[in-house]
Each structure stands twice: as C-alpha cells, then as structure tokens.
Design a protein around this motif. Sequence first.
Motif, short mmCIF file in Angstrom:
data_model
loop_
_atom_site.label_atom_id
_atom_site.label_comp_id
_atom_site.label_asym_id
_atom_site.label_seq_id
_atom_site.Cartn_x
_atom_site.Cartn_y
_atom_site.Cartn_z
N ALA A 1 0.68 -1.12 -0.07
CA ALA A 1 -0.02 -0.18 -0.15
C ALA A 1 0.75 1.29 -0.06
CB ALA A 1 -1.15 -0.09 1.22
N GLU A 2 0.36 2.44 -0.15
CA GLU A 2 1.07 3.62 -0.14
C GLU A 2 1.18 4.04 1.42
OE1 GLU A 2 0.74 8.31 -1.88
OE2 GLU A 2 -1.04 7.09 -1.91
N LEU A 3 2.38 4.60 1.82
CA LEU A 3 2.60 4.84 3.16
C LEU A 3 2.97 6.63 3.01
CD1 LEU A 3 3.05 4.45 5.92
CD2 LEU A 3 5.61 3.86 5.68
N LYS A 4 2.00 7.28 3.42
CA LYS A 4 2.15 8.82 3.27
C LYS A 4 3.20 9.34 3.99
CE LYS A 4 -2.47 9.36 1.04
NZ LYS A 4 -3.79 10.09 1.07
N SER A 5 3.31 9.01 5.38
CA SER A 5 4.26 9.51 6.41
C SER A 5 4.56 8.38 7.25
CB SER A 5 3.55 10.63 6.86
OG SER A 5 2.82 10.22 7.96
N THR A 6 5.88 8.52 7.74
CA THR A 6 6.37 7.72 8.65
C THR A 6 5.46 7.68 10.19
OG1 THR A 6 7.67 9.62 9.97
CG2 THR A 6 8.96 8.05 8.14
N LYS A 7 4.63 8.59 10.20
CA LYS A 7 3.68 8.67 11.33
C LYS A 7 2.75 7.41 11.04
CE LYS A 7 4.54 13.48 12.52
NZ LYS A 7 3.72 14.79 12.60
N LYS A 8 2.45 7.40 9.88
CA LYS A 8 1.57 6.26 9.70
C LYS A 8 1.98 4.82 9.49
CE LYS A 8 -2.19 9.13 8.88
NZ LYS A 8 -3.36 9.01 9.55
N TYR A 9 3.30 4.58 9.96
CA TYR A 9 3.99 3.32 9.66
C TYR A 9 3.19 2.46 10.76
CZ TYR A 9 7.19 -0.66 9.89
OH TYR A 9 7.76 -1.65 10.05
N LYS A 10 3.00 2.42 11.97
CA LYS A 10 2.36 1.63 12.88
C LYS A 10 1.13 1.26 12.70
CE LYS A 10 1.52 0.75 17.80
NZ LYS A 10 1.75 1.11 19.13
N GLU A 11 0.12 2.23 12.00
CA GLU A 11 -1.10 2.15 11.57
C GLU A 11 -1.35 1.05 10.49
OE1 GLU A 11 -4.52 4.77 9.72
OE2 GLU A 11 -3.41 5.59 11.14
N ILE A 12 -0.52 1.36 9.30
CA ILE A 12 -0.38 0.64 8.15
C ILE A 12 0.09 -0.79 8.63
CG2 ILE A 12 1.72 1.11 7.15
CD1 ILE A 12 0.12 1.54 4.42
N THR A 13 1.07 -1.08 9.34
CA THR A 13 1.56 -2.24 9.77
C THR A 13 0.38 -3.08 10.45
OG1 THR A 13 3.78 -1.62 9.96
CG2 THR A 13 3.15 -3.49 10.95
N GLU A 14 -0.18 -2.59 11.15
CA GLU A 14 -1.31 -3.28 11.92
C GLU A 14 -2.54 -3.70 11.05
OE1 GLU A 14 -2.35 -0.68 15.13
OE2 GLU A 14 -0.77 -1.39 16.42
N MET A 15 -2.80 -2.88 10.08
CA MET A 15 -3.87 -3.12 9.08
C MET A 15 -3.28 -4.15 8.08
SD MET A 15 -5.60 -0.42 6.48
CE MET A 15 -4.06 -0.12 5.49
N HIS A 16 -1.98 -4.28 7.89
CA HIS A 16 -1.83 -5.31 6.79
C HIS A 16 -1.25 -6.58 7.57
CE1 HIS A 16 -1.61 -2.00 3.89
NE2 HIS A 16 -1.77 -3.09 2.92
N ASP A 17 -1.15 -6.49 8.79
CA ASP A 17 -1.05 -7.85 9.66
C ASP A 17 -2.19 -8.32 9.82
OD1 ASP A 17 1.85 -7.62 10.13
OD2 ASP A 17 1.45 -6.52 11.99
N ALA A 18 -3.11 -7.64 9.93
CA ALA A 18 -4.72 -8.23 9.93
C ALA A 18 -4.90 -8.83 8.65
CB ALA A 18 -5.68 -7.24 10.55
N LYS A 19 -4.57 -8.29 7.56
CA LYS A 19 -4.91 -8.80 6.17
C LYS A 19 -4.36 -9.93 5.91
CE LYS A 19 -4.88 -7.40 1.24
NZ LYS A 19 -4.82 -6.25 0.35
N ILE A 20 -2.93 -10.00 6.35
CA ILE A 20 -2.35 -11.45 6.09
C ILE A 20 -3.04 -12.61 6.92
CG2 ILE A 20 -0.18 -12.46 6.80
CD1 ILE A 20 1.46 -10.02 5.78
N LYS A 21 -3.55 -12.25 8.06
CA LYS A 21 -3.86 -13.32 8.94
C LYS A 21 -5.45 -13.69 8.20
CE LYS A 21 -2.50 -11.81 13.68
NZ LYS A 21 -2.72 -11.28 14.89
N ARG A 22 -6.19 -12.68 7.68
CA ARG A 22 -7.52 -13.16 6.72
C ARG A 22 -6.82 -14.19 5.62
NH1 ARG A 22 -8.46 -7.69 7.41
NH2 ARG A 22 -8.03 -7.38 5.21
N ILE A 23 -5.97 -13.79 5.15
CA ILE A 23 -5.48 -14.55 3.61
C ILE A 23 -4.97 -15.91 4.19
CG2 ILE A 23 -3.79 -14.73 1.93
CD1 ILE A 23 -3.59 -11.70 1.87
#
Length: 572
Positions: free
Chosen positions: A543-565
Amino acid sequence: MKTLDKAKTWLDSAVFDQKTIEEVQELINNKPQQLEEAFYKNLEFGTGGMRGVMGAGTNRINKYTLGKNSQGIADYLKEVYPNEQHKVVIAYDCRHNSQEFAYEVAKVFSANGVQVYIFPELRPTPLLSYSVKHLGCHCGIVLTASHNPPEYNGYKVYWTDGGQLVPPQDKDIINRIDNLEFKDVNFNGNNDLIKKLGETEDEAFINDSIKNGGFNTTEEERKKLNISYTSLHGTSITIIPKVLKKRGYEQLHIVDQQAEPNGDFPTVESPNPEEPAALKMALELGEEKGSDLVVGTDPDSDRLGIAVRNLEGKLQLLNGNQTMVMMTWFLLEEWKKDERIKGQEFVASTIVSTPLMQVLTESYQVEYKESLTGFKWIAKLIKDNPELDFIGGGEESFGYMVGDFVRDKDAVTSILLVCEMAAQLKAKGSSIYEKMIELYVEHGYFKEHLVALVKKGIEGAEEIKQKMIDLRDNPLKEIDGEKIVLVEDYLSRKAKNTQTKETYDINVPQSNVLIYYTENGTKIAARPSGTEPKIKFYISVNAELKSTKKYKEITEMHDAKIKRIVKELSIA
C-alpha cells in the motif's frame, strides 16, 4: 516387495561394510516403516543440492549415496575436461558425520586421480564457493545440511565459476550418477592426492570479504557500533569474528553458549535464523550489552538473521525481505556515492521475494533481474550476463550475496555489510529501522509473510504433491475480496491474465511454483521446498505510506490482512 528387494541388495558384503549391512538387516527384520522410508526412492538433488536424513538406504545420506555422487562427478570431469589434472576442494560443517563424510568423498575423488584440497576443520559454505575459483578447481563439495534438523546432512556441489550446479551440468551429472551401481564406486583413496589447506585460504577470503563488504565507514564509526552475535553452534565462528575484528569493530559480544560447534544444536529447537526463537539468546545478550545490532547465522553460515532497534528502542527482528531490501539500498547508495553506477550494473532477486526489490533497484537506474528460488539461479544470471556488473542480490529466505567474489549466499560478508550500514546510520543519528520506514514512504509499503507447512515422509510428500495439484485444478478466483488478475505457473511455464484471458510464456527453467496476483497488488506464491519436507506459501501485500507517522497503523492493518489470507487459504 520392490522396496524389500532393493534393500536386500545392500546386504552384499562385497560392496557394503558390516555396519551398514547390520543396519539394513535390522530395518528388514523389525522396522518396516523405516525400511520403506529409507529405500522407496533415490535421494534427489534439489535447489540446494542433495539433503536428507542420515542412515542406510538409497533415500538416505550415507557414505555410499555420497560416494556414488562423487564417482559420477569424477567420471563426468574426465569426460568434459579430458587431458587435465582435475581438482576439487571439499569443506564440511559442524554436523554429525560431516568430517567423516568429507574424507569418504575425498577418497573417491582421489581414487579417480582427482587432486583434492580439503579444509582442516569445519568452514563456512561461502568460503567453499570462494575457494573453487581462488584455487582454480573444477568443482567444490561441501558437506552440510544448512539449517535442517540434527538428523540431516547434505552434499552441495559447486562448479568452476563457484556457483552451484545448474543446467546443463546438473542433469548430465545426475544421469551419470543414476546409471552407476554402488559396486562401481571406488573408495580406495590415494593419500598423495589429498592435501589439507592451511590458513592462507582463510586469509584470502577475509581480505576479499572486507574489500567487497566494507564501504566508506570511518574508524570512529566502527568503534562506536555495539554488536551481539551468535553462530548457532555452526561454522561462522571460525571466520566472522576475524572479519569484524580486522575491519575494526571492537564492540563484538558473542553468545558463548552457542559459540562451540555442535551438531545437536542443544540450545535451539531449530538452528535457522528464519525462526525468531533461534536468535532468542542473542537478543537477550543484545539487551544486556545495549547492542545497536544483533546478528546470527545458520550452521553453514550462508543465511543471516538480524535484529535492530525499533522506534521504541527495543531490539526487533527483521524478516528476510526487509534485511535484503536494506542491504540492497545500502549497496546501491554506496555505489552511487563512489560513482560506480555506469548503466551496466544489475541487482537480482527471486520470484517469491518482495516486489520492493525491483522498485528500489530501478529507482537508481539499475537493471533488476529475477530468477527461480535458490542462489544457484542468481549465480547463473551473473554467468549469463558477463557484460554486466553484479552489485548484489538475495532472496526472502535470509540469504544475500554481496558482489561477485562469492557465487552463493554469504552470511559472512553480508553481516559485515549490515554492520557498515548500521555504523554509518548511527553516526547520522538514524538507524536501519528508521531508514527502512523512510524507504517505505518513498517507494511504497510492502509486507511479506511466509507459511511453511512441514509434511514428513512418504505420506507427507504425497500431501504436498496433491496440494499443488489442487491449486492448479481449482485455481483461486479471489482472495480477501480481491479478484485474481494474473496466474503464473512455472511448471507449465505459462502465465494467464484472468481478465483478458491472454496467455504468455515464462522464460525461466521449469519449476513447481504457482503465483497468484490480485487487482490490488497482493501476491501469493505456493512452492514445495527443494531441500526440506515442506510446502511454502509466500504472501506479499502492499500500500502507499504517506508519512512515517502512519507506519504503525498501516503495519497493523496489513498484519490483519495477512491473517485473513492465511485463514482463507487454510494454511495456518
């Protein structure tokens, strides 16, 4: 009955020693399941050579299966290099029987008139790859099972360029081996043709490792870097401390409990840096010593695992893709600083590794090349493109190759490279972790995950085979709500766009790999391991990461996505 008849041929005292005969007789008399496992097939070459459980039998690692390999190679050398003094260099790791097997192999080669060079004690696999070219040998052999469990051993074969066997040599050699009988193997070694190597070869490798892995780091920067290191009871203890000391890294803390070579690997369940638990003791030492960096290798020192300080100041393991990306970035940056990028360079990775490798490489106007899984294919890319300079390359399974002086994954030089990167970034008030997030902002956030299902024995092999058949016969239509838009089948060497129905050829050697791509860029690959009883699933999301401040949020979101897969694929 077919297996029993095959086993009974191993009771011939004119061919097999008494110990082997007694072991086979015990299997025949009392252990039918183990008998079947030991004789139902011949042990085969995979992505990393021949690897298997030790014991008597055609499907086992023993002096006879290894001797047959060596006899076949010796015969092949005579055929393709007539009227030459053939030379082979042999190394071995810390595993049970590795030294004994190495000398049995040396006997066979020397009995066939081949000059043998053998290391006096255990040594890292990359040193063997290096020594093939450095000593001008026709081939090299290393006795190792890499990161496999203690009951395993193995036999890797390297050719004149220092890379592992690839087509056409591999098939030609295998055909010659398959046409031999065990009675054809000559174990009557010629001691005059077996020479033990001294420290000269080690010193040459250390110097070239520093030459290829050392970059523009000041003496002060190196002195300030605090490193904790483990060899996981393996071979790297013989070389890595020497390399780092010679380069000027004074703060090196070694996990003493894992420093002594031991084929039982008593302090770990698995001596594989891919497994987080393997580096547990190194992480504990790193916290105790306040280390900036924790590094560890597998038993034959071709794979590396690293941990760095995260944004909270805690040591965090990087996965193989992240480690590879960071080393590639550092190499590209250093080559750029030194004005070495002239438009004739390339970086390589594999079909199951992170797509970020291509994005990052091409941002430096450097060519990116992709191969099948296994470093023998990356080495072949170097061989097939002599007009191009190889900068570096790796794969997700914690392996990396720095430059072209070793043609296999090399944890020794890679660890030096990581130390150079960490030292420079620390001097700038940054870190490997912070720089990794910056790269995600610049090039896109990529998250990878590996699921490896262990399926041992005959039944396990059938399960793996059936799983791949099912995936081909009943292909995925979507995953996590995303439509599949492209399917690559490396067995048929065909790819199909599921939207347009167009197909095209895949121009790489045939391999049992299946890769799905979704409309949102998710990538899922399925592949049976070539060296272990496993089927592996490689998942990549981005996904696109717009700023370093969003790193934790996007990591958690994609960890959840991988679990679903993982759940949807039923591979948990």
